[in-house]
Enzyme design. Structure first.
Site, PDB file in Angstrom:
ATOM      1  N   GLY A   8       0.841  -1.206   0.000  1.00 53.58           N
ATOM      2  CA  GLY A   8       0.000   0.000   0.000  1.00 53.58           C
ATOM      3  C   GLY A   8       0.869   1.246   0.000  1.00 53.58           C
ATOM      4  O   GLY A   8       0.617   2.199   0.741  1.00 53.58           O
ATOM      5  N   ASP A  53      -2.064  -7.635  -5.191  1.00 53.86           N
ATOM      6  CA  ASP A  53      -3.228  -7.333  -4.365  1.00 53.86           C
ATOM      7  C   ASP A  53      -3.054  -8.030  -3.026  1.00 53.86           C
ATOM      8  O   ASP A  53      -2.752  -9.223  -2.973  1.00 53.86           O
ATOM      9  CB  ASP A  53      -4.492  -7.839  -5.076  1.00 53.86           C
ATOM     10  CG  ASP A  53      -5.758  -7.298  -4.439  1.00 53.86           C
ATOM     11  OD1 ASP A  53      -5.804  -7.202  -3.188  1.00 53.86           O
ATOM     12  OD2 ASP A  53      -6.690  -6.976  -5.191  1.00 53.86           O
ATOM     13  N   TYR A 143     -14.901   0.225   8.813  1.00 52.04           N
ATOM     14  CA  TYR A 143     -13.472   0.540   8.941  1.00 52.04           C
ATOM     15  C   TYR A 143     -13.023   0.331  10.398  1.00 52.04           C
ATOM     16  O   TYR A 143     -12.002  -0.328  10.658  1.00 52.04           O
ATOM     17  CB  TYR A 143     -13.264   1.993   8.511  1.00 52.04           C
ATOM     18  CG  TYR A 143     -11.864   2.535   8.635  1.00 52.04           C
ATOM     19  CD1 TYR A 143     -10.836   2.103   7.806  1.00 52.04           C
ATOM     20  CD2 TYR A 143     -11.576   3.546   9.567  1.00 52.04           C
ATOM     21  CE1 TYR A 143      -9.562   2.643   7.911  1.00 52.04           C
ATOM     22  CE2 TYR A 143     -10.309   4.097   9.665  1.00 52.04           C
ATOM     23  CZ  TYR A 143      -9.305   3.642   8.842  1.00 52.04           C
ATOM     24  OH  TYR A 143      -8.048   4.180   8.941  1.00 52.04           O
ATOM     25  N   LYS A 147     -10.491  -2.376  12.224  1.00 47.56           N
ATOM     26  CA  LYS A 147      -9.342  -1.928  13.023  1.00 47.56           C
ATOM     27  C   LYS A 147      -9.317  -2.656  14.376  1.00 47.56           C
ATOM     28  O   LYS A 147      -8.260  -3.115  14.817  1.00 47.56           O
ATOM     29  CB  LYS A 147      -9.362  -0.406  13.217  1.00 47.56           C
ATOM     30  CG  LYS A 147      -9.071   0.391  11.944  1.00 47.56           C
ATOM     31  CD  LYS A 147      -7.723   0.045  11.344  1.00 47.56           C
ATOM     32  CE  LYS A 147      -7.378   0.867  10.118  1.00 47.56           C
ATOM     33  NZ  LYS A 147      -6.185   0.356   9.384  1.00 47.56           N
TER      34      LYS A 147
HETATM   35  N1  SER Z   1      -8.199   9.266   8.735  1.00 50.20           N
HETATM   36  C1  SER Z   1      -9.020   8.088   8.793  1.00 50.20           C
HETATM   37  C2  SER Z   1     -10.371   8.349   8.273  1.00 50.20           C
HETATM   38  O1  SER Z   1     -10.801   9.464   8.352  1.00 50.20           O
HETATM   39  C3  SER Z   1      -9.124   7.614  10.212  1.00 50.20           C
HETATM   40  O2  SER Z   1      -8.122   6.711  10.461  1.00 50.20           O
HETATM   41  O3  SER Z   1     -11.015   7.463   7.847  1.00 50.20           O
END
Ligand code: SER
Length: 318
Positions: A8, A53, A143, A147
């Site tokens: 990445g 990938d 997201y 995490k």
């Molecule tokens: N900067 C990221 C976001 O806004 C947070 O880790 O998704």
């Protein structure tokens, strides 16, 4: 000399980290990788590059073996707002991608591994002021879910397999080299671009929105310092809280106006407001400061001076 793989490498963090690591380890020892079709020239011309990938474990292992990789920075991720548009893909890339690369790293004898967590691991039930290292983790975004699960996976692989994984919960990151894509904290970068290009900015969170932020040079230095720290000093194997500055969107706009005469900011909150409201306003990162001497350098004003100077050159507005 370490052989490093950055997965990445053309994202917001990777674009700066790749350059820094090539300086530190020697350009030939740092392999940049992406699944996208293009590398920026600075990365392409600066050292070895590979396309694969992170969802493809065999391809990941092939590159690790080809270069004899012993250190990995796994940065591939969809950010919070994009993740809400495509939760399945966020799960695939952010979590299954992490598992693939942890397994690949283990099988290829990688010695040290970095993976970024985020303030998005926290949620509406987390204390929002000086959020502690160990606290409630009930995020509201996919997201954030990836995490939290990713942090636990890293700790599990450390305990179970002895893979030396290190991680931080980055706050919103502000940088000029590569723009973030699809994050909730992106307004804190976009405001500088629009201020220089148009003299005005329409902000997608309200003026009173306060989030923890950090200038990219601090984030890069902190990341490298954590990776250099002696293993026995580290007491957190999920992910370290990491903090620098907290400010409201209005305080940011006022600061930008101090540097760019006539700048105006308007506010039109959208769906990202709800995400921002679920994240902490400030972070207690005393464990990182104690364990590996983390210390930020940039405050809002120092960051703005540097950010605007670099962006003016980048945008040809000198
Ligand atoms: N900067 C990221 C976001 O806004 C947070 O880790 O998704």
């Amino acid at each position: 000399m370490a052989k490093v793989l950055i997965i990445g490498a053309v994202g917001q963090i990777g674009s700066d980290l790749t350059v820094a690591l090539r300086k530190k380890h020697g350009a030939d020892n740092v392999v940049a990788s992406t699944r996208k079709t293009e590398f920026p020239l600075e990365i392409k011309d600066g050292g070895p590059c590979e396309y694969f990938d992170v969802q493809d474990k065999d391809a990941t292992m092939k590159v690790m073996k080809k270069y004899g990789i012993d250190m990995v920075y796994q940065l591939a991720s969809l950010l919070s707002a994009t993740g809400e548009k495509n939760p399945d893909l966020a799960f695939q890339i952010n979590l299954l991608g992490l598992k693939n690369s942890l397994d690949a790293a283990r099988e290829c004898g990688v010695k040290r591994f970095f993976w970024p967590s985020s303030i998005a691991a926290f949620g509406p039930t987390t204390p929002r002021e000086r959020t502690p290292q160990r606290t409630v983790l009930e995020p509201s975004t996919m997201y954030g879910v990836t995490k939290v699960a990713g942090e636990l996976l890293c700790q599990y692989y450390f305990n179970k397999y002895g893979l030396d994984i290190r991680s931080v919960r980055y706050p919103g990151l502000i940088s000029w080299k590569a723009e973030p894509g699809g994050g909730t904290t992106d307004y804190s970068v976009a405001i500088y671009y629009d201020a220089i290009k148009h003299g005005s900015y329409k902000c997608f969170v309200g003026p009173q929105t306060v989030l923890p932020m950090m200038y990219m040079p601090d984030a890069i230095r902190g990341t490298v310092e954590l990776m250099d720290a002696p293993s026995e000093k580290l007491t957190v194997r999920t992910s370290y809280n990491l903090a620098a500055i907290s400010f409201s969107a209005k305080e940011l706009a006022d600061e930008v106006a101090r540097h760019i005469a006539g700048f105006t900011c308007t506010y039109e909150p959208d769906s990202r407001q709800k995400i921002a409201d679920s994240w902490p306003k400030s972070i207690d990162d005393s464990q990182a400061r104690k364990d590996w001497n983390w210390k930020h350098e940039y405050d809002l004003s120092k960051m703005s001076v540097d950010m605007i100077a670099n962006l003016k050159v980048k945008l040809g507005k000198k």
